[in-house]
Write a protein that holds these residues in place. Structure first.
Motif, PDB file in Angstrom:
ATOM      1  N   UNK A  79      36.291  32.007  54.389  1.00 41.82           N
ATOM      2  CA  UNK A  79      34.868  32.188  54.766  1.00 41.82           C
ATOM      3  C   UNK A  79      33.991  32.348  53.526  1.00 41.82           C
ATOM      4  N   UNK A  80      34.441  33.168  52.590  1.00 39.48           N
ATOM      5  CA  UNK A  80      33.620  33.399  51.385  1.00 39.48           C
ATOM      6  C   UNK A  80      33.507  32.135  50.548  1.00 39.48           C
ATOM      7  N   UNK A  81      34.621  31.364  50.526  1.00 40.11           N
ATOM      8  CA  UNK A  81      34.592  30.101  49.773  1.00 40.11           C
ATOM      9  C   UNK A  81      33.625  29.113  50.421  1.00 40.11           C
ATOM     10  N   UNK A  82      33.780  28.947  51.734  1.00 39.64           N
ATOM     11  CA  UNK A  82      32.954  27.950  52.434  1.00 39.64           C
ATOM     12  C   UNK A  82      31.495  28.366  52.523  1.00 39.64           C
ATOM     13  N   UNK A  83      31.271  29.628  52.811  1.00 38.11           N
ATOM     14  CA  UNK A  83      29.889  30.069  53.053  1.00 38.11           C
ATOM     15  C   UNK A  83      29.115  30.313  51.761  1.00 38.11           C
ATOM     16  N   UNK A  84      29.798  30.847  50.750  1.00 35.39           N
ATOM     17  CA  UNK A  84      29.073  31.300  49.553  1.00 35.39           C
ATOM     18  C   UNK A  84      29.602  30.724  48.236  1.00 35.39           C
ATOM     19  N   UNK A  85      30.654  29.902  48.319  1.00 39.45           N
ATOM     20  CA  UNK A  85      31.230  29.345  47.095  1.00 39.45           C
ATOM     21  C   UNK A  85      31.895  30.398  46.228  1.00 39.45           C
ATOM     22  N   UNK A 219      27.034  38.590  43.225  1.00 37.69           N
ATOM     23  CA  UNK A 219      28.282  37.940  42.805  1.00 37.69           C
ATOM     24  C   UNK A 219      28.126  36.424  42.756  1.00 37.69           C
ATOM     25  N   UNK A 220      27.185  35.897  43.541  1.00 37.45           N
ATOM     26  CA  UNK A 220      26.995  34.450  43.607  1.00 37.45           C
ATOM     27  C   UNK A 220      26.202  33.918  42.411  1.00 37.45           C
ATOM     28  N   UNK A 221      25.648  34.800  41.595  1.00 33.21           N
ATOM     29  CA  UNK A 221      24.752  34.350  40.529  1.00 33.21           C
ATOM     30  C   UNK A 221      25.477  33.877  39.275  1.00 33.21           C
ATOM     31  N   UNK A 223      29.708  34.139  37.055  1.00 31.32           N
ATOM     32  CA  UNK A 223      31.042  34.752  36.975  1.00 31.32           C
ATOM     33  C   UNK A 223      30.988  36.108  36.270  1.00 31.32           C
ATOM     34  N   UNK A 224      30.077  36.260  35.292  1.00 36.11           N
ATOM     35  CA  UNK A 224      29.969  37.542  34.564  1.00 36.11           C
ATOM     36  C   UNK A 224      29.541  38.637  35.540  1.00 36.11           C
ATOM     37  N   UNK A 225      28.592  38.289  36.403  1.00 31.02           N
ATOM     38  CA  UNK A 225      28.153  39.288  37.386  1.00 31.02           C
ATOM     39  C   UNK A 225      29.253  39.546  38.413  1.00 31.02           C
ATOM     40  N   UNK A 226      29.894  38.481  38.870  1.00 37.64           N
ATOM     41  CA  UNK A 226      30.942  38.643  39.904  1.00 37.64           C
ATOM     42  C   UNK A 226      31.986  39.675  39.464  1.00 37.64           C
ATOM     43  N   UNK A 227      32.276  39.714  38.158  1.00 37.77           N
ATOM     44  CA  UNK A 227      33.295  40.639  37.647  1.00 37.77           C
ATOM     45  C   UNK A 227      32.840  42.108  37.749  1.00 37.77           C
ATOM     46  N   UNK A 228      31.552  42.335  38.002  1.00 33.60           N
ATOM     47  CA  UNK A 228      31.020  43.703  38.080  1.00 33.60           C
ATOM     48  C   UNK A 228      30.609  44.095  39.497  1.00 33.60           C
ATOM     49  N   UNK A 229      30.850  43.194  40.464  1.00 35.09           N
ATOM     50  CA  UNK A 229      30.353  43.422  41.831  1.00 35.09           C
ATOM     51  C   UNK A 229      31.508  43.696  42.792  1.00 35.09           C
TER      52      UNK A 229
END
Ligand SMILES: Cc1ncc(COP(=O)(O)O)c(C=O)c1O
Length: 398
Positions: A79-85, A219-221, A223-229
């Protein structure tokens, strides 16, 4: 009895307390319009209920892996892959007994004494007590109604100290229904990276979004942010499954591993049957979600229009969730406020007694000028409730 200090500082959930009072009056035969509840008024969609019944008959009634079944984690991941990449491996996912439990587990492994956790107000009632239960300090950051009750990058920057460990963001928001735009998140994200803090992104209302808006989180913005979310989500609101108790936490695997360990020593796995139902919820038809969201959107328009017809009331237009957070401070000068009460508490009490409408006082969410209305109730009850409130407020004028 001498109870532990830890629990003595924690108030009981205010929204549940109000609900109990409204139900008590109802049981006495009083016709109460309940704008207090924080759960969809729809039944769980039939395909999901059927999947749960099948799970029982097929014998899925035993312990599962502590952090969730591989099949359910796979469904979440897809779901996260399909909906939000967004890509999350099974080791970056923890399934818990509701979203609340997921947050509790995370706070216990991420926070400790000396840590400050920034909580923009208005906030969901459970954040400050949950932070305190982790021995950390909740730091409430007021936002402004003119900004749609959204935190700005400048406001965030000003509140960050060397002790700041994390920020909690909730969009769409309980209690305001406000939604952060990509641009607003980009500005906040820049501060997050500059200062090196973590963000708990409570996305439990991500699918209850109106006006064709597309959901976005930090997290979608990048990879650097995703690592902190850390993303918190679950089945409760999207699929009208509040009683099934399934929430999930996604984030960096070291914290997920620690939170899974904590869960292994407390609740163990969430219900095997609910997880099977969850697989159907996430993989099956999303038509029921679409029709629930369409109905919420209709009610949002209706309750907002009716509420703004009350003289002196202001309210930003919510973009999601199923709450309205109108400002009633124009009436506070006319209210009898008892000792120990705030004006929003006095107004909620007055409306319960005079209008027979239950609404949650804003002070519980850190904004005393407002009341929270949940419109997870029928169109007819919405019309009746707002009319009654208007009439009760007219009486105050006299
Ligand atoms: C903002 C927010 N986060 C998390 C939750 C937790 O939901 P649950 O524990 O029912 O999954 C709620 C429920 O009211 C909520 O409003």
């Amino acid at each position: 009895m001498q109870l532990a200090q830890r629990i003595l500082q924690i108030p009981p959930s205010a929204t549940l307390a109000l609900n109990a009072k409204a139900n008590h009056l109802k049981a006495q035969g009083v016709d109460i319009v309940n704008f207090g509840v924080g759960e969809p008024d729809f039944d769980t969609p039939e395909n999901i209920r059927e999947a749960a019944i099948r799970a029982i008959h097929e014998g899925h009634t035993r312990y599962t892996p502590v952090g969730g079944t591989p099949e359910f984690k796979e469904a979440i991941s897809r779901r996260f892959q399909e909906d939000y990449g967004l890509t999350y491996k099974p080791t970056e996912i923890l399934v818990s007994c509701g979203g609340k439990h997921g947050l509790y587990n995370l706070f216990q492994v991420l926070f400790e004494e000396g840590d400050e956790v920034l909580i923009p107000a208005p906030f969901w009632v459970s954040y400050p007590p949950m932070v305190m239960l982790a021995d950390a300090t909740p730091v409430v950051v007021p936002t402004r109604q003119e900004n749609g009750f959204k935190l700005t990058a400048q406001e965030l920057k000003e509140r960050i100290t060397p002790k700041t460990k994390a920020l909690i963001l909730n969009s769409p928001s309980n209690p305001t229904g406000m939604v952060y735009s990509r641009k607003e998140l980009e500005a906040l994200g820049q501060v997050v990276l500059e200062k090196g803090i973590y963000v708990v992104s409570d996305d439990i209302y991500d699918k209850i979004l109106f006006d064709g808006e597309k959901f976005v989180n930090l997290a979608m913005l990048s990879p650097e942010l995703k690592a902190r979310i850390f993303i918190l989500n679950g089945l409760s609101k999207t699929y009208a499954m509040t009683g099934w108790r399934i929430g999930y936490l996604l984030g960096p695997d070291a914290a997920i591993k620690a939170a899974t360990n904590l869960q292994s020593q407390s609740t163990s796995n969430p219900s095997s049957i609910s997880q099977k139902a969850g697989v159907e919820a996430l993989n099956g038809s999303q038509d029921a979600v679409k029709s629930m969201v369409a109905e919420f959107a209709w009610r949002r328009d209706d309750i907002l229009r009716r509420t703004l017809e009350i003289p002196g009331v202001t309210c930003p237009k919510p973009g999601g969730a199923f709450y309205l957070f109108p400002n009633f401070s124009a009436y506070y000068g006319k209210l009898k406020v008892k000792e120990g009460q705030t004006p929003s508490q006095a107004l909620a009490e007055y409306l319960l007694e005079e209008a027979r409408v239950a609404a949650v006082p804003g002070n519980e969410f850190g904004e005393d000028n407002c009341l929270r209305f949940s419109y997870a109730t029928s169109r007819e009850r919405i019309a009746t409730g707002v009319t009654r409130i208007k009439e009760a407020l007219e009486k105050l004028e006299k």
